[in-house]
Design an enzyme around this catalytic site. Sequence first.
Site, PDB file in Angstrom:
ATOM      1  N   GLU A   1       0.813  -1.222   0.000  1.00  0.00           N
ATOM      2  CA  GLU A   1       0.000   0.000   0.000  1.00  0.00           C
ATOM      3  C   GLU A   1       0.845   1.270   0.000  1.00  0.00           C
ATOM      4  O   GLU A   1       0.414   2.303   0.500  1.00  0.00           O
ATOM      5  CB  GLU A   1      -0.947   0.006   1.211  1.00  0.00           C
ATOM      6  CG  GLU A   1      -1.871  -1.181   1.313  1.00  0.00           C
ATOM      7  CD  GLU A   1      -2.974  -1.223   0.261  1.00  0.00           C
ATOM      8  OE1 GLU A   1      -2.830  -0.564  -0.781  1.00  0.00           O
ATOM      9  OE2 GLU A   1      -3.965  -1.920   0.496  1.00  0.00           O
TER      10      GLU A   1
ATOM     11  N   HIS B   1      -3.039   2.752   8.585  1.00  0.00           N
ATOM     12  CA  HIS B   1      -4.170   2.082   7.912  1.00  0.00           C
ATOM     13  C   HIS B   1      -4.512   0.828   8.696  1.00  0.00           C
ATOM     14  O   HIS B   1      -3.631   0.014   8.983  1.00  0.00           O
ATOM     15  CB  HIS B   1      -3.793   1.718   6.476  1.00  0.00           C
ATOM     16  CG  HIS B   1      -4.702   0.698   5.860  1.00  0.00           C
ATOM     17  ND1 HIS B   1      -6.071   0.882   5.760  1.00  0.00           N
ATOM     18  CD2 HIS B   1      -4.457  -0.534   5.339  1.00  0.00           C
ATOM     19  CE1 HIS B   1      -6.613  -0.185   5.198  1.00  0.00           C
ATOM     20  NE2 HIS B   1      -5.647  -1.068   4.937  1.00  0.00           N
TER      21      HIS B   1
ATOM     22  N   HIS C   1      -7.798  -2.298   9.594  1.00  0.00           N
ATOM     23  CA  HIS C   1      -9.075  -2.925   9.230  1.00  0.00           C
ATOM     24  C   HIS C   1      -9.927  -3.014  10.496  1.00  0.00           C
ATOM     25  O   HIS C   1     -10.628  -4.002  10.697  1.00  0.00           O
ATOM     26  CB  HIS C   1      -8.858  -4.342   8.681  1.00  0.00           C
ATOM     27  CG  HIS C   1      -8.039  -4.394   7.429  1.00  0.00           C
ATOM     28  ND1 HIS C   1      -7.641  -5.583   6.863  1.00  0.00           N
ATOM     29  CD2 HIS C   1      -7.538  -3.415   6.629  1.00  0.00           C
ATOM     30  CE1 HIS C   1      -6.921  -5.339   5.773  1.00  0.00           C
ATOM     31  NE2 HIS C   1      -6.841  -4.013   5.614  1.00  0.00           N
TER      32      HIS C   1
ATOM     33  N   TYR D   1     -14.283  14.674  21.070  1.00  0.00           N
ATOM     34  CA  TYR D   1     -12.951  14.153  20.774  1.00  0.00           C
ATOM     35  C   TYR D   1     -12.832  13.629  19.348  1.00  0.00           C
ATOM     36  O   TYR D   1     -11.764  13.709  18.731  1.00  0.00           O
ATOM     37  CB  TYR D   1     -12.557  13.083  21.796  1.00  0.00           C
ATOM     38  CG  TYR D   1     -11.106  13.226  22.206  1.00  0.00           C
ATOM     39  CD1 TYR D   1     -10.621  14.437  22.702  1.00  0.00           C
ATOM     40  CD2 TYR D   1     -10.206  12.184  22.069  1.00  0.00           C
ATOM     41  CE1 TYR D   1      -9.297  14.593  23.050  1.00  0.00           C
ATOM     42  CE2 TYR D   1      -8.874  12.325  22.406  1.00  0.00           C
ATOM     43  CZ  TYR D   1      -8.422  13.533  22.902  1.00  0.00           C
ATOM     44  OH  TYR D   1      -7.098  13.691  23.236  1.00  0.00           O
TER      45      TYR D   1
ATOM     46  N   HIS E   1     -13.125  -1.731   3.075  1.00  0.00           N
ATOM     47  CA  HIS E   1     -11.718  -2.051   3.365  1.00  0.00           C
ATOM     48  C   HIS E   1     -11.292  -1.553   4.748  1.00  0.00           C
ATOM     49  O   HIS E   1     -11.035  -2.370   5.627  1.00  0.00           O
ATOM     50  CB  HIS E   1     -10.838  -1.455   2.249  1.00  0.00           C
ATOM     51  CG  HIS E   1      -9.394  -1.801   2.342  1.00  0.00           C
ATOM     52  ND1 HIS E   1      -8.510  -1.599   1.307  1.00  0.00           N
ATOM     53  CD2 HIS E   1      -8.648  -2.313   3.349  1.00  0.00           C
ATOM     54  CE1 HIS E   1      -7.302  -1.990   1.679  1.00  0.00           C
ATOM     55  NE2 HIS E   1      -7.361  -2.427   2.910  1.00  0.00           N
TER      56      HIS E   1
HETATM   57  O1  LIG Z   1      -5.886  -4.945   2.879  1.00  0.00           O
HETATM   58  C1  LIG Z   1      -4.751  -5.179   2.460  1.00  0.00           C
HETATM   59  O2  LIG Z   1      -4.426  -6.178   1.815  1.00  0.00           O
HETATM   60  C2  LIG Z   1      -3.670  -4.160   2.822  1.00  0.00           C
HETATM   61  O3  LIG Z   1      -4.230  -2.869   2.789  1.00  0.00           O
HETATM   62  C3  LIG Z   1      -3.238  -4.448   4.218  1.00  0.00           C
HETATM   63  O4  LIG Z   1      -3.887  -4.001   5.144  1.00  0.00           O
HETATM   64  C4  LIG Z   1      -2.043  -5.284   4.443  1.00  0.00           C
HETATM   65  O5  LIG Z   1      -1.174  -5.272   3.335  1.00  0.00           O
HETATM   66  P1  LIG Z   1       0.405  -5.279   3.535  1.00  0.00           P
HETATM   67  O6  LIG Z   1       0.764  -4.017   4.268  1.00  0.00           O
HETATM   68  O7  LIG Z   1       1.006  -5.342   2.161  1.00  0.00           O
HETATM   69  O8  LIG Z   1       0.723  -6.485   4.363  1.00  0.00           O
HETATM   70 ZN   LIG Z   2      -5.853  -2.986   4.168  1.00  0.00          ZN
END
Ligand SMILES: O=C(O)[C@@H](O)C(=O)COP(=O)(O)O
Ligand SMILES: [Zn+2]
Length: 210
Positions: free
Chosen positions: A73, A92, A94, A119, A160
């Site tokens: 990413e 980033h 999930h 906040y 995502h």
């Molecule tokens: O969702 C995905 O595949 C990527 O956004 C992620 O969170 C993990 O990918 P890498 O940083 O390449 O492991």
């Molecule tokens: Zn991801």
Amino acid sequence: MDEPAIREQLAMLGASLFQRGYSVGTAGNISVRLPDGYLMTPTNSCLGRLDPARISKLGSDWSHVGGDKPSKEVFMHRAVLTARPDAGAVVHLHSTYATAIGCLAEPGETAPIPPLTPYFVMRVGRSLPVIRYYRPGDAAMESDIHEASRTAKAVLLANHGPVVSGKTLADAVAAAEELEESARLALLLRGTPARTLTPAQVDDLLETFG
Ligand SMILES: O=C(O)[C@@H](O)C(=O)COP(=O)(O)O
Ligand SMILES: [Zn+2]
């Protein structure tokens, strides 16, 4: 902080996020701006078990210059860090509730989480643009994220997860945590007549703390 200290901090905060369930398996990635380039978590690495010495290093031109192979990413992180010169780091995740909101919200929406608490407004801001779905690692996401990040500290990738920036790594992590808790609150209160902050209250917060 010098680079070795930032590497240690990245591993420590990654472990903290992982231990508290903000990231599972090898999901998520983190980048930090340096004077001579960027640090990035390696692809397929677990945020809970980062080895400071193996964290990827990219040069100022975003080419891989050291450590393990970087996250797929890189384009996502580059989009934010080039759009926001004051941002020092990008997280980033999930994380479950923010990702759930990203499955409910329409791409193009800018406030998928209402301003329920001060906040959230102070950490994340007024807008959280929802970016249309792209396959993870797809370089095509860069221009959409770049454009949205000019005026937003965080964006939500449809189906995502969140991408959150901060002045420092600690700021970006704190904002990502706040975003997740606000998403949880928003889902808890979904369908109820919960009171939100008024536009004037939001303005006041941003004028005072923004
Ligand atoms: O969702 C995905 O595949 C990527 O956004 C992620 O969170 C993990 O990918 P890498 O940083 O390449 O492991
Ligand atoms: Zn991801």
